[in-house]
Design a protein around this motif. Structure first.
Motif, PDB file in Angstrom:
ATOM      1  N   UNK A  84       0.866  -1.398  -0.001  1.00 39.33           N
ATOM      2  CA  UNK A  84       0.101  -0.044  -0.055  1.00 39.33           C
ATOM      3  C   UNK A  84       0.784   1.189   0.089  1.00 39.33           C
ATOM      4  N   UNK A  85       1.873   1.410   0.901  1.00 39.88           N
ATOM      5  CA  UNK A  85       2.825   2.615   0.995  1.00 39.88           C
ATOM      6  C   UNK A  85       3.416   2.566  -0.480  1.00 39.88           C
ATOM      7  N   UNK A  86       4.002   1.414  -1.065  1.00 37.59           N
ATOM      8  CA  UNK A  86       4.460   1.409  -2.167  1.00 37.59           C
ATOM      9  C   UNK A  86       3.693   2.010  -3.202  1.00 37.59           C
ATOM     10  N   UNK A  87       2.616   1.555  -3.382  1.00 40.36           N
ATOM     11  CA  UNK A  87       1.591   2.015  -4.564  1.00 40.36           C
ATOM     12  C   UNK A  87       1.395   3.569  -4.294  1.00 40.36           C
ATOM     13  N   UNK A  88       1.045   4.061  -3.017  1.00 42.56           N
ATOM     14  CA  UNK A  88       0.696   5.366  -2.987  1.00 42.56           C
ATOM     15  C   UNK A  88       2.018   6.248  -3.183  1.00 42.56           C
ATOM     16  N   UNK A  89       3.388   5.881  -2.836  1.00 43.72           N
ATOM     17  CA  UNK A  89       4.245   6.727  -3.247  1.00 43.72           C
ATOM     18  C   UNK A  89       4.671   6.939  -4.604  1.00 43.72           C
ATOM     19  N   UNK A  90       4.272   5.554  -5.312  1.00 42.64           N
ATOM     20  CA  UNK A  90       4.534   5.472  -6.746  1.00 42.64           C
ATOM     21  C   UNK A  90       3.607   6.452  -7.506  1.00 42.64           C
ATOM     22  N   UNK A  91       2.123   6.513  -7.013  1.00 44.67           N
ATOM     23  CA  UNK A  91       1.348   7.307  -7.787  1.00 44.67           C
ATOM     24  C   UNK A  91       1.330   8.825  -7.591  1.00 44.67           C
ATOM     25  N   UNK A  92       2.116   9.102  -6.246  1.00 46.12           N
ATOM     26  CA  UNK A  92       2.377  10.685  -6.145  1.00 46.12           C
ATOM     27  C   UNK A  92       3.526  11.191  -6.699  1.00 46.12           C
ATOM     28  N   UNK A  93       4.565  10.275  -6.693  1.00 50.00           N
ATOM     29  CA  UNK A  93       5.747  10.746  -7.467  1.00 50.00           C
ATOM     30  C   UNK A  93       5.771  10.740  -8.852  1.00 50.00           C
ATOM     31  N   UNK A  94       4.873  10.069  -9.490  1.00 49.56           N
ATOM     32  CA  UNK A  94       4.575   9.730 -10.919  1.00 49.56           C
ATOM     33  C   UNK A  94       4.148  11.171 -11.555  1.00 49.56           C
ATOM     34  N   UNK A  95       3.344  12.096 -10.514  1.00 46.67           N
ATOM     35  CA  UNK A  95       2.850  13.329 -11.011  1.00 46.67           C
ATOM     36  C   UNK A  95       3.893  14.580 -10.780  1.00 46.67           C
ATOM     37  N   UNK A  96       5.065  14.083 -10.219  1.00 49.52           N
ATOM     38  CA  UNK A  96       6.005  15.191 -10.007  1.00 49.52           C
ATOM     39  C   UNK A  96       7.214  15.292 -11.124  1.00 49.52           C
ATOM     40  N   UNK A  97       7.052  16.210 -11.816  1.00 46.89           N
ATOM     41  CA  UNK A  97       8.218  16.390 -13.015  1.00 46.89           C
ATOM     42  C   UNK A  97       9.583  16.327 -12.446  1.00 46.89           C
ATOM     43  N   UNK A  98      10.555  15.831 -13.389  1.00 43.67           N
ATOM     44  CA  UNK A  98      11.893  15.526 -13.014  1.00 43.67           C
ATOM     45  C   UNK A  98      12.309  14.158 -12.435  1.00 43.67           C
ATOM     46  N   UNK A  99      13.435  13.898 -12.402  1.00 44.59           N
ATOM     47  CA  UNK A  99      13.875  12.731 -11.553  1.00 44.59           C
ATOM     48  C   UNK A  99      13.745  12.737  -9.955  1.00 44.59           C
ATOM     49  N   UNK A 100      13.689  11.552  -9.409  1.00 42.95           N
ATOM     50  CA  UNK A 100      13.729  11.495  -7.970  1.00 42.95           C
ATOM     51  C   UNK A 100      14.969  12.174  -7.583  1.00 42.95           C
ATOM     52  N   UNK A 101      16.119  11.783  -8.142  1.00 40.98           N
ATOM     53  CA  UNK A 101      17.438  12.474  -7.624  1.00 40.98           C
ATOM     54  C   UNK A 101      17.286  14.079  -7.670  1.00 40.98           C
ATOM     55  N   UNK A 102      16.704  14.520  -8.732  1.00 42.11           N
ATOM     56  CA  UNK A 102      16.471  16.171  -8.739  1.00 42.11           C
ATOM     57  C   UNK A 102      15.685  16.469  -7.835  1.00 42.11           C
ATOM     58  N   UNK A 103      14.673  15.790  -7.281  1.00 39.80           N
ATOM     59  CA  UNK A 103      13.686  15.967  -6.188  1.00 39.80           C
ATOM     60  C   UNK A 103      14.295  16.007  -4.995  1.00 39.80           C
ATOM     61  N   UNK A 104      14.984  15.110  -4.634  1.00 41.43           N
ATOM     62  CA  UNK A 104      15.547  15.046  -3.299  1.00 41.43           C
ATOM     63  C   UNK A 104      16.628  16.162  -3.129  1.00 41.43           C
ATOM     64  N   UNK A 105      17.537  16.446  -4.053  1.00 39.79           N
ATOM     65  CA  UNK A 105      18.514  17.466  -3.989  1.00 39.79           C
ATOM     66  C   UNK A 105      17.777  18.926  -3.714  1.00 39.79           C
ATOM     67  N   UNK A 106      16.706  19.263  -4.514  1.00 36.86           N
ATOM     68  CA  UNK A 106      16.023  20.534  -4.508  1.00 36.86           C
ATOM     69  C   UNK A 106      15.427  20.343  -3.148  1.00 36.86           C
ATOM     70  N   UNK A 107      14.986  19.451  -2.410  1.00 35.66           N
ATOM     71  CA  UNK A 107      14.110  19.399  -1.222  1.00 35.66           C
ATOM     72  C   UNK A 107      15.310  19.680  -0.155  1.00 35.66           C
ATOM     73  N   UNK A 108      16.367  18.911  -0.055  1.00 40.90           N
ATOM     74  CA  UNK A 108      17.442  18.907   1.042  1.00 40.90           C
ATOM     75  C   UNK A 108      18.114  20.478   0.753  1.00 40.90           C
ATOM     76  N   UNK A 109      18.254  21.034  -0.350  1.00 40.76           N
ATOM     77  CA  UNK A 109      18.913  22.248  -0.636  1.00 40.76           C
ATOM     78  C   UNK A 109      17.794  23.379  -0.534  1.00 40.76           C
ATOM     79  N   UNK A 110      16.390  23.127  -0.272  1.00 40.24           N
ATOM     80  CA  UNK A 110      15.452  24.124  -0.141  1.00 40.24           C
ATOM     81  C   UNK A 110      15.464  25.164  -1.185  1.00 40.24           C
ATOM     82  N   UNK A 111      15.317  24.598  -2.491  1.00 39.99           N
ATOM     83  CA  UNK A 111      15.330  25.211  -3.596  1.00 39.99           C
ATOM     84  C   UNK A 111      13.898  25.430  -3.904  1.00 39.99           C
ATOM     85  N   UNK A 112      13.393  26.660  -3.251  1.00 39.66           N
ATOM     86  CA  UNK A 112      11.993  27.152  -3.420  1.00 39.66           C
ATOM     87  C   UNK A 112      11.677  27.474  -4.822  1.00 39.66           C
TER      88      UNK A 112
END
Length: 209
Positions: free
Chosen positions: A45-73
């Motif tokens: 269930x957790x895996x499914x919810x995460x995959x659905x949510x991240x599929x709607x986010x543009x860019x790679x997951x690596x870019x997402x994590x870097x932007x979050x950690x760097x607080x690149x608003x």
């Protein structure tokens, strides 16, 4: 020669087809082997919810994590931040992926993402801060609107002649009803007294003040 001319093309075609089939089988086996190697630590269930949510986010997951950690608003819109906040791993889920001792590339997609989140212990707070900063202008506008309404209400009450007359009448009625007692010569009353007027009944108990 006549036989080769007649059937050679068919034999060559059959060999080519077999070679392609063998290559396809090898590719399928490699894909299956790769899929088999993916280590899943979280529930379906957790895996499914995460995959659905991240599929709607543009860019790679690596870019997402870097932007979050760097607080690149500038690279993270409010919708993306809310999606990540909605799927952010619980302390138990972070502990589960943190205990994994194997290679990160062997983990399934959701587990790799959570492992990346776990590297920054303040990441959840960072997401909340970025959301707060994104919502702050709207919060200020709403607060200003409410303050304007409150100021207008206060101004109306202070300058209301009808309210002054009502308070005068209530004071006189109170002094009249309390005549002969210590409360009968009051110069004023507390505003909470107005809330008690409906409880004051007439002698026949049929009419309230």
């Amino acid at each position: 020669k006549g036989f080769e001319a007649a059937f050679g093309a068919i034999v060559a075609k059959a060999k080519k087809k077999k070679k392609k089939k063998d290559m396809d089988n090898k590719s399928a086996n490699k894909a299956a082997e790769k899929k088999k190697k993916s280590v899943q630590l979280l529930d379906a269930k957790t895996t499914r919810n995460v995959l659905i949510a991240t599929s709607r986010i543009k860019g790679s997951k690596e870019e997402l994590v870097a932007n979050l950690i760097g607080m690149r608003r500038g690279k993270l819109d409010v919708e993306t931040l809310r999606r990540v906040q909605g799927i952010f791993p619980s302390p138990e889920e972070i502990a589960t992926v943190a205990r994994y001792k194997g290679k990160a590339e062997d983990l399934a997609e959701t587990e790799r993402l959570f492992l990346a989140f776990a590297k920054d212990k303040s990441l959840k707070r960072k997401i909340s801060w970025m959301l707060y900063m994104a919502d702050f202008p709207a919060v200020c506008r709403e607060l200003k609107r409410k303050l304007d309404v409150l100021n207008k209400a206060i101004h109306s009450l202070i300058n209301s002649q009808c309210l002054r007359l009502l308070l005068r009448i209530v004071l006189k009625l109170g002094n009249y009803m309390n005549a002969g007692s210590k409360k009968g010569r009051a110069y004023g009353f507390k505003l909470k007294t107005l809330m008690q007027l409906s409880g004051i009944k007439s002698a026949d108990r049929k009419t309230s003040l």
